[in-house]
Scaffold this active site. Sequence first.
Site, PDB file in Angstrom:
ATOM      1  N   ASN A 127       0.879  -1.164   0.000  1.00  0.00           N
ATOM      2  CA  ASN A 127       0.000   0.000   0.000  1.00  0.00           C
ATOM      3  C   ASN A 127       0.922   1.222   0.000  1.00  0.00           C
ATOM      4  O   ASN A 127       1.492   1.555   1.025  1.00  0.00           O
ATOM      5  CB  ASN A 127      -0.896  -0.030   1.247  1.00  0.00           C
ATOM      6  CG  ASN A 127      -1.690   1.257   1.414  1.00  0.00           C
ATOM      7  OD1 ASN A 127      -1.762   2.073   0.495  1.00  0.00           O
ATOM      8  ND2 ASN A 127      -2.292   1.433   2.589  1.00  0.00           N
ATOM      9  N   GLY A 143       2.348   2.151  10.727  1.00  0.00           N
ATOM     10  CA  GLY A 143       3.323   3.225  10.575  1.00  0.00           C
ATOM     11  C   GLY A 143       4.009   3.620  11.874  1.00  0.00           C
ATOM     12  O   GLY A 143       4.665   4.652  11.954  1.00  0.00           O
ATOM     13  N   LYS A 160       0.154   4.231  -0.320  1.00  0.00           N
ATOM     14  CA  LYS A 160      -0.463   5.446   0.246  1.00  0.00           C
ATOM     15  C   LYS A 160      -0.206   6.627  -0.695  1.00  0.00           C
ATOM     16  O   LYS A 160      -0.147   6.431  -1.909  1.00  0.00           O
ATOM     17  CB  LYS A 160       0.041   5.682   1.669  1.00  0.00           C
ATOM     18  CG  LYS A 160      -0.101   4.420   2.526  1.00  0.00           C
ATOM     19  CD  LYS A 160       0.087   4.627   3.986  1.00  0.00           C
ATOM     20  CE  LYS A 160      -0.077   3.285   4.694  1.00  0.00           C
ATOM     21  NZ  LYS A 160      -0.029   3.403   6.141  1.00  0.00           N
ATOM     22  N   SER A 203       3.105  -2.321  10.234  1.00  0.00           N
ATOM     23  CA  SER A 203       4.549  -2.428  10.427  1.00  0.00           C
ATOM     24  C   SER A 203       5.097  -3.824  10.103  1.00  0.00           C
ATOM     25  O   SER A 203       6.034  -4.294  10.746  1.00  0.00           O
ATOM     26  CB  SER A 203       4.947  -2.002  11.841  1.00  0.00           C
ATOM     27  OG  SER A 203       4.580  -0.654  12.067  1.00  0.00           O
ATOM     28  N   GLY A 206       2.676  -1.189   4.238  1.00  0.00           N
ATOM     29  CA  GLY A 206       2.802   0.233   3.905  1.00  0.00           C
ATOM     30  C   GLY A 206       4.258   0.603   3.719  1.00  0.00           C
ATOM     31  O   GLY A 206       4.854   0.390   2.658  1.00  0.00           O
ATOM     32  N   GLU A 209      -6.807   4.981   7.618  1.00  0.00           N
ATOM     33  CA  GLU A 209      -6.526   6.396   7.327  1.00  0.00           C
ATOM     34  C   GLU A 209      -7.715   7.050   6.633  1.00  0.00           C
ATOM     35  O   GLU A 209      -7.991   8.229   6.845  1.00  0.00           O
ATOM     36  CB  GLU A 209      -5.237   6.514   6.487  1.00  0.00           C
ATOM     37  CG  GLU A 209      -4.007   6.233   7.349  1.00  0.00           C
ATOM     38  CD  GLU A 209      -2.829   5.625   6.596  1.00  0.00           C
ATOM     39  OE1 GLU A 209      -2.791   5.692   5.354  1.00  0.00           O
ATOM     40  OE2 GLU A 209      -1.938   5.071   7.279  1.00  0.00           O
ATOM     41  N   GLU A 239      -5.771  -4.808  10.368  1.00  0.00           N
ATOM     42  CA  GLU A 239      -4.715  -3.818  10.587  1.00  0.00           C
ATOM     43  C   GLU A 239      -4.968  -3.071  11.894  1.00  0.00           C
ATOM     44  O   GLU A 239      -5.728  -2.088  11.903  1.00  0.00           O
ATOM     45  CB  GLU A 239      -4.697  -2.808   9.431  1.00  0.00           C
ATOM     46  CG  GLU A 239      -4.377  -3.427   8.087  1.00  0.00           C
ATOM     47  CD  GLU A 239      -3.702  -2.415   7.162  1.00  0.00           C
ATOM     48  OE1 GLU A 239      -2.623  -2.715   6.657  1.00  0.00           O
ATOM     49  OE2 GLU A 239      -4.254  -1.320   6.972  1.00  0.00           O
ATOM     50  N   HIS A 243      -9.581   1.589   4.585  1.00  0.00           N
ATOM     51  CA  HIS A 243      -8.321   1.717   5.320  1.00  0.00           C
ATOM     52  C   HIS A 243      -8.521   2.668   6.500  1.00  0.00           C
ATOM     53  O   HIS A 243      -9.277   3.637   6.405  1.00  0.00           O
ATOM     54  CB  HIS A 243      -7.223   2.245   4.386  1.00  0.00           C
ATOM     55  CG  HIS A 243      -5.867   2.159   5.004  1.00  0.00           C
ATOM     56  ND1 HIS A 243      -5.414   3.102   5.897  1.00  0.00           N
ATOM     57  CD2 HIS A 243      -4.888   1.224   4.898  1.00  0.00           C
ATOM     58  CE1 HIS A 243      -4.202   2.752   6.307  1.00  0.00           C
ATOM     59  NE2 HIS A 243      -3.865   1.616   5.725  1.00  0.00           N
TER      60      HIS A 243
HETATM   61  P1  PGA Z   1       2.631   0.122   7.616  1.00  0.00           P
HETATM   62  O1  PGA Z   1       1.199   0.399   6.931  1.00  0.00           O
HETATM   63  O2  PGA Z   1       3.145  -1.160   7.055  1.00  0.00           O
HETATM   64  O3  PGA Z   1       3.479   1.309   7.231  1.00  0.00           O
HETATM   65  O4  PGA Z   1       2.394   0.036   9.086  1.00  0.00           O
HETATM   66  C1  PGA Z   1       0.291  -0.627   6.735  1.00  0.00           C
HETATM   67  C2  PGA Z   1      -0.966  -0.072   6.120  1.00  0.00           C
HETATM   68  O5  PGA Z   1      -1.391   1.016   6.527  1.00  0.00           O
HETATM   69  O6  PGA Z   1      -1.577  -0.692   5.227  1.00  0.00           O
END
Ligand code: PGA
Length: 254
Positions: free
Chosen positions: A13, A176, A15, A216, A237, A100, A170, A98
Amino acid sequence: MNKSLRKVVIAGNWKMNKNVEETKLLLTEIKEKLPKTDATILICVPAINIETAMNTVIGTNINIGAQNCHWEKSGAFTGEISADMLKSFGVEYAIVGHSERRQYFGETDETVNKRAIACLHNNIHPVICVGENLSERENNITETVIKTQIEKALTDFTKDDIINSIIAYEPIWAIGTGKTASAQQAEDVCKFIRNILTEIFDNETAQAVTIQYGGSMNAKNARELLSMENIDGGLIGGASLNADDFANIVSCAE
Ligand code: PGA
């Protein structure tokens, strides 16, 4: 069906990262470094870069997906992109719900459901994201939160619909942040999700659904996470923006 028969999906992803030139460069590097794999490889790029990304990965096993879509076919929805438009581009996967999008753009369980259904009507596999935040985990209501998110996201789903979807667990506190859920914590929730799918549909159907972990995931923790019985892939991500890291994660899926 057991784990070995389920489709493993390793998804990046990106983003809101990478312009057109950077998209070509990173995908070219990923193509070179990606190990041979039976897993489905998916990279979800910003919508404006979908065409460039698709052209860059022609002849490979990399699928290019979207990060969102609107449920209406067309109309006065400034700034939105419909599932119908994605389909006309040849997109076969789209992330929906997601955290976000839920946090910054007012996404609700109801709109997640509408977006997922629009995807399915357009032969796009929705990657449906669910997850609890830190205070929900600390207050021991993770299961209640996840159950509500899953039940609402899957309203009016048929068995075919869920089999054509991917669920991504998630935990928001792990996205993140560099804080990963332990393999056992991730497995517990993914197993809980599969049990909810059994309640809504039936065991055979639930066993066929790909459930990813995201938050992560990196080259160091991927092997353990992906070895868990109910974790069938990752939604990645930060680490998906580095070709070596992403390739290493893919190699852990074997
Ligand atoms: P991350 O993001 O691997 O940076 O934690 C995962 C995601 O938001 O899909």
